[in-house]
Design a protein around this motif. Structure first.
Motif: not given
Length: 178
Positions: A2-14
């Motif tokens: 089985p595969g996998h992936f990575y999730y990243v939330r964007h950096g801080q915004t105004v």
């Protein structure tokens, strides 16, 4: 295997700083947001994380985060329109912790006035995850906190309360295994 992936939330915004709901509204990264994205790219490089491609939301906060990560890691990037944040309709730019918005979030089937329902978001994200699962590539997805909830619900049973409370920090890196 089985595969996998990575999730990243964007950096801080105004608007993160101003405690406003961003949704599909473009809110620029702050200087800290740019630094968080650079540090995430360095973390991915140092950890020896291999990925074939970075897929990112078309919104500027995710696109810029993905650009920094791609430039540091050398992993190619491609915009994926389905990774756009939920359209919160009339709630965009209102306080994230507003009582009326919290109440509105309890109705998963209802579209926010001028926006989309949580079920509509789940449909597009679950379809994307099904495609990634069937693929033999490893991806890093760069997108939003609202989508982090949907992705987590793909892998874990959650009550409505757990779903509403779930979130990840700006530039947090999470691995999901199919």
């Amino acid at each position: 295997m089985p595969g996998h992936f990575y999730y990243v939330r964007h950096g801080q915004t105004v608007w993160n700083v101003e405690n406003k709901i961003c949704g599909v509204t473009d809110s620029e990264l702050t200087q800290l947001g740019h630094q968080q994205a650079i540090e995430t790219g360095e973390k991915i490089l140092q950890a020896g994380i291999h990925a074939d491609e970075i897929l990112y939301s078309p919104l500027i906060r995710a696109a810029e985060t993905a650009r920094h990560i791609s430039e540091i890691t050398g992993i190619p990037r491609r915009m994926e329109p389905r990774l756009v944040e939920q359209n919160f309709g009339k709630w965009e730019s209102t306080p994230r912790d507003g009582a009326q918005f919290k109440k509105a979030k309890e109705s998963f089937v209802c579209r926010y006035e001028g926006g989309e329902s949580m079920l509509q978001v789940a449909q597009r994200i679950y379809n994307l995850l099904d495609e990634i699962k069937a693929d033999d590539k490893t991806y890093i997805l760069v997108a939003h906190n609202g989508l982090a909830r949907v992705i987590n619900s793909y892998f874990h049973d959650m009550t409505n309360e757990e779903y509403a409370a779930f979130g990840i920090k700006n530039c947090e890196l999470v691995r999901y295994d199919f």
